[in-house]
Motif scaffolding. Structure first.
Motif, PDB file in Angstrom:
ATOM      1  N   THR A 108       0.829  -1.123   0.019  1.00  0.00           N
ATOM      2  CA  THR A 108      -0.233  -0.092   0.061  1.00  0.00           C
ATOM      3  C   THR A 108       0.821   1.318   0.134  1.00  0.00           C
ATOM      4  O   THR A 108       1.991   1.093   0.676  1.00  0.00           O
ATOM      5  CB  THR A 108      -0.906   0.086   1.243  1.00  0.00           C
ATOM      6  N   ARG A 109       0.409   2.391  -0.748  1.00  0.00           N
ATOM      7  CA  ARG A 109       0.909   3.701  -0.672  1.00  0.00           C
ATOM      8  C   ARG A 109       0.248   4.670   0.043  1.00  0.00           C
ATOM      9  O   ARG A 109      -1.094   4.758  -0.459  1.00  0.00           O
ATOM     10  CB  ARG A 109       1.487   3.940  -2.200  1.00  0.00           C
ATOM     11  N   ILE A 110       0.678   5.244   0.851  1.00  0.00           N
ATOM     12  CA  ILE A 110      -0.194   6.144   1.666  1.00  0.00           C
ATOM     13  C   ILE A 110       0.573   7.739   1.230  1.00  0.00           C
ATOM     14  O   ILE A 110       1.738   8.034   1.817  1.00  0.00           O
ATOM     15  CB  ILE A 110      -0.387   5.964   2.985  1.00  0.00           C
ATOM     16  N   GLY A 111      -0.129   8.608   0.832  1.00  0.00           N
ATOM     17  CA  GLY A 111       0.415  10.033   0.468  1.00  0.00           C
ATOM     18  C   GLY A 111       0.589  10.811   1.780  1.00  0.00           C
ATOM     19  O   GLY A 111      -0.066  10.552   2.739  1.00  0.00           O
ATOM     20  N   ARG A 112       1.390  12.180   1.686  1.00  0.00           N
ATOM     21  CA  ARG A 112       1.481  12.892   2.647  1.00  0.00           C
ATOM     22  C   ARG A 112       0.076  13.408   3.428  1.00  0.00           C
ATOM     23  O   ARG A 112      -0.853  13.673   2.768  1.00  0.00           O
ATOM     24  CB  ARG A 112       2.171  14.219   2.100  1.00  0.00           C
ATOM     25  N   ASN A 113       0.449  13.441   4.685  1.00  0.00           N
ATOM     26  CA  ASN A 113      -0.536  14.222   5.556  1.00  0.00           C
ATOM     27  C   ASN A 113      -2.067  13.389   5.447  1.00  0.00           C
ATOM     28  O   ASN A 113      -3.044  13.942   5.984  1.00  0.00           O
ATOM     29  CB  ASN A 113      -0.881  15.595   5.221  1.00  0.00           C
ATOM     30  N   ALA A 114      -1.958  12.114   5.113  1.00  0.00           N
ATOM     31  CA  ALA A 114      -3.185  11.545   5.172  1.00  0.00           C
ATOM     32  C   ALA A 114      -3.669  10.950   6.376  1.00  0.00           C
ATOM     33  O   ALA A 114      -2.607  10.552   7.326  1.00  0.00           O
ATOM     34  CB  ALA A 114      -3.268  10.209   4.134  1.00  0.00           C
ATOM     35  N   VAL A 115      -4.972  10.697   6.754  1.00  0.00           N
ATOM     36  CA  VAL A 115      -5.712  10.210   8.037  1.00  0.00           C
ATOM     37  C   VAL A 115      -6.267   9.368   7.886  1.00  0.00           C
ATOM     38  O   VAL A 115      -7.118   8.917   7.238  1.00  0.00           O
ATOM     39  CB  VAL A 115      -6.317  11.342   8.858  1.00  0.00           C
ATOM     40  N   ILE A 116      -5.966   8.006   8.433  1.00  0.00           N
ATOM     41  CA  ILE A 116      -6.630   6.863   8.630  1.00  0.00           C
ATOM     42  C   ILE A 116      -6.815   6.308  10.028  1.00  0.00           C
ATOM     43  O   ILE A 116      -6.237   6.301  10.818  1.00  0.00           O
ATOM     44  CB  ILE A 116      -5.626   5.833   7.853  1.00  0.00           C
ATOM     45  N   GLU A 117      -8.269   6.404  10.237  1.00  0.00           N
ATOM     46  CA  GLU A 117      -8.787   6.118  11.727  1.00  0.00           C
ATOM     47  C   GLU A 117      -9.702   4.948  11.683  1.00  0.00           C
ATOM     48  O   GLU A 117     -10.504   5.125  10.866  1.00  0.00           O
ATOM     49  CB  GLU A 117      -9.322   7.422  12.500  1.00  0.00           C
TER      50      GLU A 117
END
Length: 421
Positions: free
Chosen positions: A335-344
């Motif tokens: 998985t790739r997660i970009g800058r400043n993403a929020v995952i809750e």
């Protein structure tokens, strides 16, 4: 001759039929038993628990192409599973022949006849995760000379469950499948775990059961269990004391994920790659390349560039950019997660891409999906939104309690309680 109830003699039957409508769109093209949960197929968690207690013979009662393909392509005959978890002697996995069945009990009947099973049967539902002390339930079953022992769990909400009426000796006098609130005889719900005597072979041949088959329905809860109770067989309830999860809806999927992440399932306390002894953060990695990615993520956490809070599981070969915040969630492999993403409180399945500044709260992102987002066009997934596999959301999408089916391309828009098929 008395039946052999040793673990190695038990045959585990796992009926997996239909399309699991309540879990759509996750099950649109994937068997419910193979939906990714905690970075592995859901059913693998229960099979592993049973295999570690000595069970070696499993039969998937697969119905339909999707269920068969998903399960066979991953598990095959059980060699790879056994090697992955160092199970010796190895697990043997077989599949229901391509014969139409009319319910979970009929699926079990077909496999018993095809494989000439003369051993006791342990039936397990394909969308349940449970922990059970096998030695205890076997002793309970044998001590009562039971025809069937049903795993029960005390629940406050009986919606969607079979409910048992029991006496002081735990014998079941009545079994009602999915009763209304006023019709439930107790608060003891069936977990879909059934330990059954080899005498089940003979019951399938009885006239009333054959009539059920001719009428094209033979389900354990609706048909078979009420029949064997009515005909005076010894059917007992065994109350489970460990964790049990019915992963039947997206809401329950997320509850299960969070519960297991926080240590509620004793049989699965470690996911590999725990970053410290007192931490509930796991970052997986095995190869040289994936370990390098793992060390990069750990370094960023230590430098305060990434925030990981609560219990978090991150898979192999993941790329997580600066400014990302992940809370009580699972991030699957590649998985790739970009800058400043929020995952809750969310699940992001393997090979997904989460764009910059995206916000994912209490939602599920399927495999190989692309959630585009940017600082000026933030994409948000809220309130148990579910994006199935291979979906592209354009930047600026806002999803609230919505369902997106596989392979969709969704332009920038707001969707509330929407289903895109």
């Amino acid at each position: 001759m008395a039946a052999d109830y040793s673990p190695e003699s038990l045959r585990v039957m796992i009926p997996v039929g239909g399309i699991a409508k309540r879990l759509l769109p996750l099950t649109a093209e994937t068997s419910k038993a193979c939906i990714r949960l905690l970075n592995r197929p859901l059913i693998e968690i229960s099979i592993l628990s049973l295999a570690r207690q000595g069970l070696r013979n499993f039969i998937f009662g697969v119905k339909g192409y999707t269920n068969y393909k998903s399960l066979h392509d991953y598990f095959e005959s059980g060699v790879g599973f056994s090697a992955r978890y160092n199970i010796e002697p190895r697990v043997h996995i077989k599949y229901q022949p391509n014969v139409e069945d009319y319910g979970s009990a009929d699926s079990t009947r077909i496999s018993i006849e095809y494989y000439d099973v003369k051993d006791p049967v342990f039936a397990v539902q394909g969308d349940n995760i449970f922990e059970i002390d096998l030695e205890n339930i076997l002793a309970f079953h044998r001590s009562r000379d039971a025809f069937m022992t049903i795993g029960l769990m005390q629940v406050t909400d009986l919606t969607g469950y079979g409910v048992a009426d029991i006496d002081k000796d735990m014998r079941i006098s009545r079994f009602v499948e999915k009763p209304g609130p006023k019709e439930a005889p107790s608060n003891l719900a069936s977990t879909g775990l059934y330990l059954v005597s080899p005498k089940i072979r003979e019951v399938f041949k009885e006239r009333r059961v054959q009539e059920m088959i001719q009428n094209k329905r033979l389900d354990f809860g609706y048909d078979f269990i009420p029949y064997i109770v009515e005909t005076g067989r010894t059917v007992y309830g065994y109350v489970l004391t460990g964790a049990w999860y019915d992963v039947g809806t997206p809401e329950r999927y997320l509850e299960t994920m969070e519960g297991i992440l926080h240590g509620q399932l004793k049989s699965l306390q470690d996911f590999g790659g725990r970053i410290s002894e007192d931490s509930t953060i796991w970052i997986q990695g095995e190869s040289v390349e994936s370990l390098r990615r793992r060390e990069e993520i750990i370094r960023k956490v230590k430098e305060g560039k990434i925030e990981l809070e609560g219990s978090v599981l991150i898979g192999r070969h993941c790329m997580i950019s600066d400014g990302v915040r992940i809370v009580d969630s699972t991030i699957d492999n590649y998985t790739r997660i970009g800058r400043n993403a929020v995952i809750e409180r969310s699940a992001v399945m393997d090979r997904a891409i989460i764009g910059e500044n995206a916000e994912i709260h209490g939602s599920i992102v399927g495999r190989h999906s692309n959630i585009k987002s940017s600082p000026d066009k933030v994409t948000r997934l809220l309130q148990t939104s579910v994006v199935a596999e291979d979906v592209t959301l354009e930047a600026g999408c806002h999803l609230v309690s919505s369902r997106i089916y596989p392979h969709k391309h969704v332009p920038e828009q707001s969707l509330v309680s929407t289903i895109l098929e």
